[in-house]
Motif scaffolding. Structure first.
Motif, short mmCIF file in Angstrom:
data_model
loop_
_atom_site.label_atom_id
_atom_site.label_comp_id
_atom_site.label_asym_id
_atom_site.label_seq_id
_atom_site.Cartn_x
_atom_site.Cartn_y
_atom_site.Cartn_z
N ILE A 67 0.86 -0.95 -0.02
CA ILE A 67 -0.28 0.08 0.13
C ILE A 67 0.85 1.29 0.05
O ILE A 67 0.49 2.26 -0.76
CB ILE A 67 -0.94 0.13 1.28
CG1 ILE A 67 -1.73 -1.18 1.17
CG2 ILE A 67 -1.82 1.27 1.40
CD1 ILE A 67 -2.71 -1.46 2.51
N ASP A 85 1.41 4.16 -3.02
CA ASP A 85 1.22 5.60 -2.56
C ASP A 85 2.34 6.49 -2.85
O ASP A 85 2.33 7.53 -3.63
CB ASP A 85 0.84 5.82 -1.15
CG ASP A 85 0.30 7.08 -0.74
OD1 ASP A 85 -0.32 7.71 -1.22
OD2 ASP A 85 0.67 7.68 0.42
N LYS A 98 2.79 6.60 -6.83
CA LYS A 98 1.90 7.59 -7.33
C LYS A 98 2.54 9.06 -7.19
O LYS A 98 2.39 9.88 -8.09
CB LYS A 98 0.45 7.49 -6.90
CG LYS A 98 -0.06 6.30 -7.71
CD LYS A 98 -1.75 6.32 -7.17
CE LYS A 98 -2.56 5.13 -8.10
NZ LYS A 98 -3.92 5.23 -7.82
N ILE A 106 -2.47 7.57 -3.15
CA ILE A 106 -3.69 7.14 -3.01
C ILE A 106 -4.83 7.76 -2.41
O ILE A 106 -4.33 8.28 -1.49
CB ILE A 106 -3.59 5.60 -2.16
CG1 ILE A 106 -2.52 4.75 -3.29
CG2 ILE A 106 -4.76 4.93 -2.03
CD1 ILE A 106 -2.37 3.43 -2.20
N SER A 107 -6.10 7.83 -2.90
CA SER A 107 -6.97 8.61 -1.94
C SER A 107 -7.05 8.10 -0.68
O SER A 107 -6.99 6.83 -0.27
CB SER A 107 -8.29 8.41 -2.62
OG SER A 107 -8.95 7.07 -2.77
N LYS A 155 -9.84 7.15 1.18
CA LYS A 155 -10.57 6.32 1.14
C LYS A 155 -10.26 4.74 0.64
O LYS A 155 -10.31 3.93 1.43
CB LYS A 155 -12.13 6.52 0.18
CG LYS A 155 -12.78 7.59 0.93
CD LYS A 155 -14.15 8.00 0.03
CE LYS A 155 -14.95 8.83 0.81
NZ LYS A 155 -16.30 9.22 -0.07
N GLN A 156 -9.55 4.97 -0.55
CA GLN A 156 -8.72 3.64 -0.88
C GLN A 156 -7.47 3.13 -0.08
O GLN A 156 -7.59 1.94 0.23
CB GLN A 156 -8.11 4.08 -2.29
CG GLN A 156 -9.08 4.07 -3.25
CD GLN A 156 -8.12 4.28 -4.92
OE1 GLN A 156 -7.27 5.23 -4.74
NE2 GLN A 156 -8.77 3.77 -5.73
N LYS A 157 -6.89 4.28 0.53
CA LYS A 157 -5.87 3.67 1.59
C LYS A 157 -6.35 3.15 2.80
O LYS A 157 -6.01 1.99 3.16
CB LYS A 157 -5.08 4.85 1.88
CG LYS A 157 -3.82 4.69 2.98
CD LYS A 157 -2.95 5.68 3.33
CE LYS A 157 -2.01 6.28 2.11
NZ LYS A 157 -1.09 7.35 2.65
N PHE A 174 -9.39 1.69 2.88
CA PHE A 174 -9.93 0.42 2.78
C PHE A 174 -9.02 -0.87 2.44
O PHE A 174 -9.19 -1.65 3.18
CB PHE A 174 -10.70 0.39 1.25
CG PHE A 174 -11.36 -0.88 0.45
CD1 PHE A 174 -12.36 -1.48 1.35
CD2 PHE A 174 -10.37 -1.61 -0.37
CE1 PHE A 174 -12.76 -2.58 0.61
CE2 PHE A 174 -10.80 -2.80 -0.78
CZ PHE A 174 -11.82 -3.25 -0.23
N TRP A 175 -7.85 -0.45 1.88
CA TRP A 175 -6.66 -1.48 1.83
C TRP A 175 -6.30 -1.84 3.09
O TRP A 175 -5.77 -3.01 3.36
CB TRP A 175 -5.89 -1.25 0.75
CG TRP A 175 -6.53 -1.39 -0.78
CD1 TRP A 175 -6.57 -0.42 -1.32
CD2 TRP A 175 -6.79 -2.51 -1.43
NE1 TRP A 175 -7.33 -0.89 -2.73
CE2 TRP A 175 -7.55 -2.19 -2.58
CE3 TRP A 175 -7.24 -3.81 -1.09
CZ2 TRP A 175 -7.97 -3.08 -3.45
CZ3 TRP A 175 -7.54 -4.75 -1.78
CH2 TRP A 175 -8.20 -4.28 -3.20
#
Length: 346
Positions: free
Chosen positions: A111, A115, A118, A128-129, A131-133, A135-136
């Motif tokens: 993760i 990040d 990007k 990474i947004s 929310k995405q971070k 979530f994972w």
């Protein structure tokens, strides 16, 4: 992995039985991780430099940070590689705790890698947004939490131990999954110190004689986590060789996320969640300073600190960066000793 080989060779030469001792394998794990860091480090730093994976510097930050611009980051990959290889080589791979810790560390490392990639390579400041971070990270943490809960064999394995008090614990049952999730989430030296301390807790918690003498609950199998913690300490010291002032490489999110999560799950395994919060006081202070800063600015329009995390606040007050670093190390040593005191003060 090498444990199986040495056990086989012990049939022909009894001297190989020395590798059955957990302390010996922990020492070898630390040394292996250290040597791997020295071997891999220069090549990895050179590759990161060629690919221009450089450290961005905030304009509002201390002027002493300006020379850091362009310094290779994502160096946490060096730490994770050394830890993973050393642990697989020297730990008992039939121990499920070892696999849970490796899973958490590498999952959070991936993760953090995405990040960093990007932000630094694709030049996407958002990475990474959030929310995405979340979530994972949640997916990895919950997976590990469920695995530990399912493998628990007694009430101690799902109880929150209260340090400095004898036989005082809070049975959590299924809520142990929640605690593990919350703990799975800086500077490398505090990580080494806290990781090494947790390794000691792992050793005594997994040893029926030492746990009985110290009056702490015995949890079978946790001793093997000492090999992981030793590898973490060795890899961390290896990284510090290249990260010491002026730094040749920075850890990046790939290292920070992975090591933070690893320390959290180790604390859960050895039933020392509260002690981790004490020994990791520097991490707690850094995190709280950001939360306080953001909350204060949104609610009142004012900032509590000159800059967050709090180590930047001290730099903007005129403290030299090496002074901030060493003083934070000293604070961590004191907090680790306070954490160790919980082994006898009951």
């Amino acid at each position: 992995m090498l444990l199986y080989l040495t056990n086989y060779l012990a049939q022909f030469e009894s001297g190989f039985n020395v590798f059955n001792y957990l302390t010996m394998r922990a020492i070898l794990g630390a040394l292996t991780a250290l040597v791997l860091s020295f071997v891999i480090g220069p090549r990895m730093i050179a590759k990161l430099s060629v690919n221009q994976v450089g450290q961005p510097v905030r304009e509002e930050g201390p002027v002493t940070h300006l020379p850091k611009a362009g310094t290779p980051t994502m160096g946490g990959a060096l730490i994770l590689t050394a830890i993973a290889v050393s642990t697989v080589l020297w730990a008992d791979l039939e121990n499920h705790f070892v696999w849970v810790v490796l899973f958490v560390m590498l999952s959070f490392g991936v993760i953090g890698y995405v990040d960093d990639y990007k932000k630094l390579v694709l030049q996407n400041p958002a990475g990474i947004s959030a929310k995405q971070k979340l979530f994972w990270q949640s997916a990895a943490a919950i997976t590990a939490a469920i695995a530990l809960y399912v493998a628990a064999t007694d009430e101690v394995s799902t109880s929150l131990l209260i340090p400095y008090f004898k036989d005082l614990s809070i049975p959590l049952g299924i809520f142990q999954v929640v605690v593990t999730y919350l703990l799975d989430g800086l500077a490398i030296m505090p990580t080494v110190l806290v990781g090494g301390a947790l390794g000691v807790f792992a050793y005594v918690t997994g040893n029926v004689n030492f746990s009985g003498y110290l009056g702490i609950p015995y949890v079978a199998g946790t001793g093997e986590v000492l090999v992981f913690c030793a590898a973490l300490a060795g890899a961390g010291l290896g990284f510090l060789w290249f990260n010491t002032y002026p730094a040749q490489v920075f850890m990046g999110d790939i290292g920070a996320l992975a090591l933070g999560a690893a320390l959290g799950v180790v604390a859960v395994i050895v039933r020392q969640e509260i002690v981790l919060a004490i020994m990791g006081g520097v991490f707690v202070m850094e995190t709280l300073s950001v939360i306080i800063q953001v909350a204060s600015f949104k609610l009142t329009g004012r900032r509590v600190f000159r800059m967050a995390p709090i180590h930047h606040h001290f730099e903007l007050k005129g403290w030299a960066e090496p002074k901030v670093i060493v003083r934070f190390w000293i604070i961590t040593v004191i907090l680790v000793l306070i954490g160790f005191a919980s082994l006898k003060i009951r």
